[in-house]
Enzyme design. Structure first.
Site, PDB file in Angstrom:
ATOM      1  N   TYR A 156     100.171  19.805  80.467  1.00  0.00           N
ATOM      2  CA  TYR A 156      99.207  20.894  80.716  1.00  0.00           C
ATOM      3  C   TYR A 156      98.942  21.023  82.214  1.00  0.00           C
ATOM      4  CZ  TYR A 156      95.091  23.853  79.792  1.00  0.00           C
ATOM      5  OH  TYR A 156      94.182  24.896  79.742  1.00  0.00           O
ATOM      6  N   LYS A 160      99.890  24.394  84.262  1.00  0.00           N
ATOM      7  CA  LYS A 160      98.877  25.221  84.925  1.00  0.00           C
ATOM      8  C   LYS A 160      99.095  25.249  86.438  1.00  0.00           C
ATOM      9  CE  LYS A 160      96.668  26.749  81.256  1.00  0.00           C
ATOM     10  NZ  LYS A 160      96.734  28.154  80.856  1.00  0.00           N
TER      11      LYS A 160
HETATM   12  N1  LIG Z   1      88.699  26.629  76.578  1.00  0.00           N
HETATM   13  C1  LIG Z   1      88.804  25.961  77.708  1.00  0.00           C
HETATM   14  O1  LIG Z   1      88.032  25.007  77.964  1.00  0.00           O
HETATM   15  C2  LIG Z   1      89.815  26.350  78.742  1.00  0.00           C
HETATM   16  C3  LIG Z   1      89.723  25.772  80.019  1.00  0.00           C
HETATM   17  C4  LIG Z   1      90.659  26.123  80.976  1.00  0.00           C
HETATM   18  C5  LIG Z   1      91.659  27.027  80.689  1.00  0.00           C
HETATM   19  N2  LIG Z   1      91.747  27.563  79.431  1.00  0.00           N
HETATM   20  C6  LIG Z   1      92.829  28.500  79.182  1.00  0.00           C
HETATM   21  O2  LIG Z   1      92.311  29.711  78.699  1.00  0.00           O
HETATM   22  C7  LIG Z   1      93.266  30.353  77.849  1.00  0.00           C
HETATM   23  C8  LIG Z   1      92.609  30.768  76.550  1.00  0.00           C
HETATM   24  O3  LIG Z   1      92.072  29.615  75.945  1.00  0.00           O
HETATM   25  P1  LIG Z   1      90.940  29.655  74.816  1.00  0.00           P
HETATM   26  O4  LIG Z   1      90.014  28.538  75.134  1.00  0.00           O
HETATM   27  O5  LIG Z   1      90.414  31.023  74.619  1.00  0.00           O
HETATM   28  O6  LIG Z   1      91.844  29.216  73.579  1.00  0.00           O
HETATM   29  P2  LIG Z   1      91.761  29.600  72.013  1.00  0.00           P
HETATM   30  O7  LIG Z   1      92.613  28.561  71.354  1.00  0.00           O
HETATM   31  O8  LIG Z   1      90.338  29.776  71.595  1.00  0.00           O
HETATM   32  O9  LIG Z   1      92.453  31.035  71.960  1.00  0.00           O
HETATM   33  C9  LIG Z   1      93.789  31.187  72.340  1.00  0.00           C
HETATM   34  C10 LIG Z   1      94.345  32.436  71.688  1.00  0.00           C
HETATM   35  O10 LIG Z   1      95.716  32.508  72.106  1.00  0.00           O
HETATM   36  C11 LIG Z   1      96.540  32.716  70.975  1.00  0.00           C
HETATM   37  N3  LIG Z   1      97.847  32.134  71.238  1.00  0.00           N
HETATM   38  C12 LIG Z   1      98.181  30.817  71.363  1.00  0.00           C
HETATM   39  N4  LIG Z   1      99.496  30.672  71.565  1.00  0.00           N
HETATM   40  C13 LIG Z   1     100.024  31.920  71.577  1.00  0.00           C
HETATM   41  C14 LIG Z   1     101.329  32.429  71.731  1.00  0.00           C
HETATM   42  N5  LIG Z   1     102.371  31.611  71.867  1.00  0.00           N
HETATM   43  N6  LIG Z   1     101.513  33.771  71.724  1.00  0.00           N
HETATM   44  C15 LIG Z   1     100.467  34.610  71.541  1.00  0.00           C
HETATM   45  N7  LIG Z   1      99.199  34.189  71.356  1.00  0.00           N
HETATM   46  C16 LIG Z   1      98.982  32.862  71.382  1.00  0.00           C
HETATM   47  C17 LIG Z   1      95.811  32.047  69.817  1.00  0.00           C
HETATM   48  O11 LIG Z   1      96.215  32.590  68.560  1.00  0.00           O
HETATM   49  C18 LIG Z   1      94.344  32.367  70.159  1.00  0.00           C
HETATM   50  O12 LIG Z   1      93.945  33.597  69.630  1.00  0.00           O
HETATM   51  C19 LIG Z   1      94.433  29.369  77.708  1.00  0.00           C
HETATM   52  O13 LIG Z   1      95.453  29.728  78.599  1.00  0.00           O
HETATM   53  C20 LIG Z   1      93.818  28.038  78.130  1.00  0.00           C
HETATM   54  O14 LIG Z   1      94.776  27.154  78.646  1.00  0.00           O
HETATM   55  C21 LIG Z   1      90.848  27.245  78.452  1.00  0.00           C
END
Ligand SMILES: NC(=O)c1ccc[n+]([C@@H]2O[C@H](COP(=O)([O-])OP(=O)(O)OC[C@H]3O[C@@H](n4cnc5c(N)ncnc54)[C@H](O)[C@@H]3O)[C@@H](O)[C@H]2O)c1
Length: 253
Positions: A156, A160
């Site tokens: 990860y 990133k």
């Molecule tokens: N939640 C956190 O703490 C956090 C922190 C830093 C970065 N992020 C980043 O933010 C982004 C969104 O995360 P989130 O927390 O909303 O996650 P989440 O798991 O709540 O939502 C992710 C969404 O992406 C979709 N998805 C996953 N893989 C996919 C694919 N291969 N093709 C199409 N859709 C896909 C899932 O179905 C889901 O609807 C990600 O890139 C994650 O790395 C999240």
């Protein structure tokens, strides 16, 4: 409230979590939003919610790891709305916090395919469309793990960092053609993301969370959507190639 009036916006991973909130925030500001997600159920639900609120929304089932899906996502958007103005590369998956000595090939491949290849393929497909239209705006969802070393697993963190690098590369090389590309680096945001991790690496989790008590607070999906809105709108017209830490100062320590 028309900061994105008629802007055609593709948001990957927008069936749930941060991406869904970004879609709502953008639609409220007048954008036409394309909900691109591989989970058909949440995708349809989000599109129905947006339509209920009288916003313009198109749902496209897409796995960003697959080139044909990514191409279809952009082609269907152009076929429906005639153009694409903004792309938010938000879809991403976690790595079960696997530290270097414990990383599994399967985890590495999944994380790289979705979090890195997915972004690359979307950039490759959409940039020519932007250039032909006279420009466009990209917002990539990185993570605080893209700016720091010890807050996630190996895959990860590497993925990133690659997103941060792609952000700078695109901004630098396509900025002169009116393409802006910036990224957001959130710390912890309450979504379903953590729940998608299984068989978490105990050692990796322990070392990656040593400094969590120094994080002033977790972020909300609205916090991140507000930043995405700023980076997607003309208010940030003079910003290109940056990754904004969204972590309440956690990484400033
Ligand atoms: N939640 C956190 O703490 C956090 C922190 C830093 C970065 N992020 C980043 O933010 C982004 C969104 O995360 P989130 O927390 O909303 O996650 P989440 O798991 O709540 O939502 C992710 C969404 O992406 C979709 N998805 C996953 N893989 C996919 C694919 N291969 N093709 C199409 N859709 C896909 C899932 O179905 C889901 O609807 C990600 O890139 C994650 O790395 C999240």
């Amino acid at each position: 409230m028309n900061r994105l009036e008629d802007k055609v916006t593709i948001i990957t991973g927008s069936g749930a979590g941060i991406g869904k909130e970004i879609a709502l925030a953008f639609a409220k500001e007048g954008a036409k939003v394309v909900i691109a997600d591989f989970n058909e159920e949440s995708l349809n639900k989000t599109v129905a919610e947006l339509k209920e609120l009288n916003y313009e929304a198109l749902g496209v089932k897409v796995n960003v790891a697959l080139e044909e899906d990514v191409n279809k996502m952009v082609d269907e958007t152009v076929a429906k709305f005639g153009r694409v103005d903004i792309v938010v590369n938000n879809a991403g998956v976690g790595d079960n916090m696997q530290a270097a000595a414990n990383v599994k090939d399967e985890t590495w491949d999944r994380v790289m395919t979705v979090n890195v290849n997915g972004v690359m393929r979307t950039l490759r497909k959409v940039i020519p469309v932007f250039v032909e239209n006279g420009g466009g705006t990209i917002v990539n969802m990185a993570s605080i793990s893209g700016l720091t070393g010890g807050r996630g697993g190996l895959a990860y963190t590497a993925a990133k960092h690659a997103v941060v690098g792609m952000t700078k590369n695109v901004a630098s090389q396509y900025g002169p053609q009116n393409v802006r590309c910036n990224a957001i680096a959130p710390a912890h945001v309450e979504t379903g993301f953590a729940a998608t991790m299984t068989n978490v690496d105990e050692f990796g989790m322990e070392v990656a969370t040593r400094g969590v008590n120094l994080m002033p607070k977790a972020g909300t999906v609205q916090d991140i959507a507000n930043i995405a809105l700023f980076l997607a709108s003309d208010e940030s017209a003079y910003i290109n190639g940056v990754t904004l830490a969204a972590d309440a100062g956690w990484s400033a320590y």
